[in-house]
Design a protein around this motif. Sequence first.
Motif, PDB file in Angstrom:
ATOM      1  N   GLY A 101      19.691 -39.449  40.843  1.00 45.76           N
ATOM      2  CA  GLY A 101      19.719 -38.606  42.033  1.00 45.76           C
ATOM      3  C   GLY A 101      18.578 -38.891  42.996  1.00 45.76           C
ATOM      4  N   TYR A 102      17.508 -39.479  42.498  1.00 46.39           N
ATOM      5  CA  TYR A 102      16.375 -39.817  43.350  1.00 46.39           C
ATOM      6  C   TYR A 102      16.736 -40.840  44.414  1.00 46.39           C
ATOM      7  CZ  TYR A 102      12.602 -37.251  41.199  1.00 46.39           C
ATOM      8  OH  TYR A 102      11.774 -36.251  40.786  1.00 46.39           O
ATOM      9  N   ALA A 103      17.694 -41.700  44.118  1.00 47.03           N
ATOM     10  CA  ALA A 103      18.080 -42.724  45.091  1.00 47.03           C
ATOM     11  C   ALA A 103      18.544 -42.077  46.394  1.00 47.03           C
ATOM     12  CB  ALA A 103      19.169 -43.610  44.508  1.00 47.03           C
ATOM     13  N   GLN A 104      19.240 -40.953  46.284  1.00 45.53           N
ATOM     14  CA  GLN A 104      19.787 -40.285  47.458  1.00 45.53           C
ATOM     15  C   GLN A 104      18.972 -39.084  47.912  1.00 45.53           C
ATOM     16  OE1 GLN A 104      23.839 -39.366  46.550  1.00 45.53           O
ATOM     17  NE2 GLN A 104      24.549 -40.138  48.487  1.00 45.53           N
ATOM     18  N   TYR A 105      18.453 -38.320  46.968  1.00 46.45           N
ATOM     19  CA  TYR A 105      17.880 -37.018  47.303  1.00 46.45           C
ATOM     20  C   TYR A 105      16.444 -36.821  46.831  1.00 46.45           C
ATOM     21  CZ  TYR A 105      22.881 -36.175  47.630  1.00 46.45           C
ATOM     22  OH  TYR A 105      24.205 -36.245  47.943  1.00 46.45           O
ATOM     23  N   GLY A 106      15.680 -37.879  46.652  1.00 40.07           N
ATOM     24  CA  GLY A 106      14.339 -37.786  46.077  1.00 40.07           C
ATOM     25  C   GLY A 106      13.450 -36.713  46.677  1.00 40.07           C
ATOM     26  N   HIS A 107      13.338 -36.676  48.020  1.00 41.58           N
ATOM     27  CA  HIS A 107      12.474 -35.684  48.666  1.00 41.58           C
ATOM     28  C   HIS A 107      12.955 -34.269  48.347  1.00 41.58           C
ATOM     29  CE1 HIS A 107      10.996 -39.164  50.639  1.00 41.58           C
ATOM     30  NE2 HIS A 107      10.499 -38.580  51.705  1.00 41.58           N
ATOM     31  N   TRP A 108      14.256 -34.068  48.477  1.00 44.95           N
ATOM     32  CA  TRP A 108      14.799 -32.728  48.261  1.00 44.95           C
ATOM     33  C   TRP A 108      14.690 -32.292  46.805  1.00 44.95           C
ATOM     34  CZ3 TRP A 108      14.917 -29.968  52.276  1.00 44.95           C
ATOM     35  CH2 TRP A 108      15.197 -30.544  53.520  1.00 44.95           C
ATOM     36  N   VAL A 109      14.843 -33.223  45.897  1.00 45.29           N
ATOM     37  CA  VAL A 109      14.735 -32.894  44.471  1.00 45.29           C
ATOM     38  C   VAL A 109      13.354 -32.315  44.190  1.00 45.29           C
ATOM     39  CG1 VAL A 109      14.617 -33.881  42.150  1.00 45.29           C
ATOM     40  CG2 VAL A 109      16.456 -34.561  43.682  1.00 45.29           C
ATOM     41  N   ILE A 110      12.316 -32.979  44.663  1.00 43.53           N
ATOM     42  CA  ILE A 110      10.948 -32.511  44.403  1.00 43.53           C
ATOM     43  C   ILE A 110      10.696 -31.177  45.103  1.00 43.53           C
ATOM     44  CG2 ILE A 110       8.494 -33.017  44.744  1.00 43.53           C
ATOM     45  CD1 ILE A 110       9.252 -36.010  44.431  1.00 43.53           C
ATOM     46  N   LEU A 111      11.100 -31.068  46.356  1.00 40.03           N
ATOM     47  CA  LEU A 111      10.862 -29.832  47.099  1.00 40.03           C
ATOM     48  C   LEU A 111      11.574 -28.642  46.465  1.00 40.03           C
ATOM     49  CD1 LEU A 111      11.029 -31.061  50.798  1.00 40.03           C
ATOM     50  CD2 LEU A 111       9.033 -30.132  49.612  1.00 40.03           C
ATOM     51  N   LEU A 112      12.839 -28.808  46.127  1.00 44.60           N
ATOM     52  CA  LEU A 112      13.603 -27.682  45.592  1.00 44.60           C
ATOM     53  C   LEU A 112      13.234 -27.355  44.152  1.00 44.60           C
ATOM     54  CD1 LEU A 112      17.082 -28.455  47.172  1.00 44.60           C
ATOM     55  CD2 LEU A 112      15.405 -26.744  47.890  1.00 44.60           C
ATOM     56  N   LYS A 113      13.034 -28.351  43.343  1.00 46.02           N
ATOM     57  CA  LYS A 113      12.744 -28.094  41.933  1.00 46.02           C
ATOM     58  C   LYS A 113      11.360 -27.499  41.731  1.00 46.02           C
ATOM     59  CE  LYS A 113      16.685 -29.581  41.060  1.00 46.02           C
ATOM     60  NZ  LYS A 113      17.361 -29.023  42.206  1.00 46.02           N
ATOM     61  N   GLY A 114      10.439 -27.797  42.620  1.00 42.64           N
ATOM     62  CA  GLY A 114       9.100 -27.230  42.503  1.00 42.64           C
ATOM     63  C   GLY A 114       9.058 -25.736  42.762  1.00 42.64           C
ATOM     64  N   LEU A 115      10.091 -25.218  43.400  1.00 45.12           N
ATOM     65  CA  LEU A 115      10.149 -23.790  43.718  1.00 45.12           C
ATOM     66  C   LEU A 115      10.980 -22.987  42.721  1.00 45.12           C
ATOM     67  CD1 LEU A 115      10.730 -24.109  47.567  1.00 45.12           C
ATOM     68  CD2 LEU A 115       8.630 -23.392  46.429  1.00 45.12           C
ATOM     69  N   THR A 116      11.740 -23.657  41.886  1.00 41.20           N
ATOM     70  CA  THR A 116      12.675 -22.977  41.001  1.00 41.20           C
ATOM     71  C   THR A 116      12.106 -22.829  39.595  1.00 41.20           C
ATOM     72  OG1 THR A 116      13.710 -25.021  40.240  1.00 41.20           O
ATOM     73  CG2 THR A 116      14.600 -24.054  42.267  1.00 41.20           C
ATOM     74  N   PRO A 117      12.843 -22.103  38.735  1.00 43.25           N
ATOM     75  CA  PRO A 117      12.390 -21.998  37.333  1.00 43.25           C
ATOM     76  C   PRO A 117      12.582 -23.286  36.536  1.00 43.25           C
ATOM     77  CG  PRO A 117      13.953 -20.234  37.873  1.00 43.25           C
ATOM     78  CD  PRO A 117      13.937 -21.195  39.026  1.00 43.25           C
ATOM     79  N   ILE A 118      13.194 -24.315  37.127  1.00 41.30           N
ATOM     80  CA  ILE A 118      13.332 -25.580  36.411  1.00 41.30           C
ATOM     81  C   ILE A 118      11.923 -26.098  36.139  1.00 41.30           C
ATOM     82  CG2 ILE A 118      14.054 -27.993  36.620  1.00 41.30           C
ATOM     83  CD1 ILE A 118      16.521 -26.985  38.124  1.00 41.30           C
ATOM     84  N   PRO A 119      11.601 -26.380  34.888  1.00 40.55           N
ATOM     85  CA  PRO A 119      10.231 -26.787  34.543  1.00 40.55           C
ATOM     86  C   PRO A 119       9.774 -27.998  35.357  1.00 40.55           C
ATOM     87  CG  PRO A 119      11.507 -26.331  32.577  1.00 40.55           C
ATOM     88  CD  PRO A 119      12.470 -26.306  33.721  1.00 40.55           C
ATOM     89  N   TYR A 120       8.629 -27.834  36.017  1.00 41.97           N
ATOM     90  CA  TYR A 120       8.140 -28.862  36.926  1.00 41.97           C
ATOM     91  C   TYR A 120       7.785 -30.155  36.217  1.00 41.97           C
ATOM     92  CZ  TYR A 120       6.167 -30.764  41.155  1.00 41.97           C
ATOM     93  OH  TYR A 120       5.923 -31.555  42.245  1.00 41.97           O
TER      94      TYR A 120
END
Length: 193
Positions: A101-120
Amino acid sequence: MLRRLYDWTLSLAGKPSAPYALAAVSFAESSFFPVPPDVMLVPMMLARPDKAWSYALICTIASVLGGILGYFIGLLLYDSLGAWLFRLYGLAEGAETFRHGYAQYGHWVILLKGLTPIPYKLVTITSGFAGYSLGWFILLSIITRGARFFVIALLMSRFGPTIKSVIDRHFNLVAILAIAAFIGGFVAFRYLF
């Protein structure tokens, strides 16, 4: 047990070692430790609302530094330590999909996952083994982790007494919801990615 941890954390806030303990948990959580810093951060902010902003800054800096360690675990040690951590959490299958997923959405993955309960830590390790740009990773980590911890500081500084009252009256419910969010983060990572 959770109530004792909460009470202990409230008492810890008045000690000189409190910021160091918070920094250690924030650092470790971003690379290998399973417990999020919020477990310490929220009670400490409730006990010392005058320090909410400095606690948020400590969490942000320590979390980003721990994230850099996680990044290098993924970059240099994924085949041994990184893969072991993902297997330990039962997330090895989702990690590979997440990596692509990083190939397409790398920036968004980091931004969104850092705010959620998904373990950083899962984001940091995956960023490393996906070969994501270290510079972008650090910048986006500062933004997302800072936003998360400073929003908590804002809420605690404005509504701290009300939040503390709710936690004190409904501690078991709050603890169950926090545990559900924590487990939900792992489940979301596993099944969504």
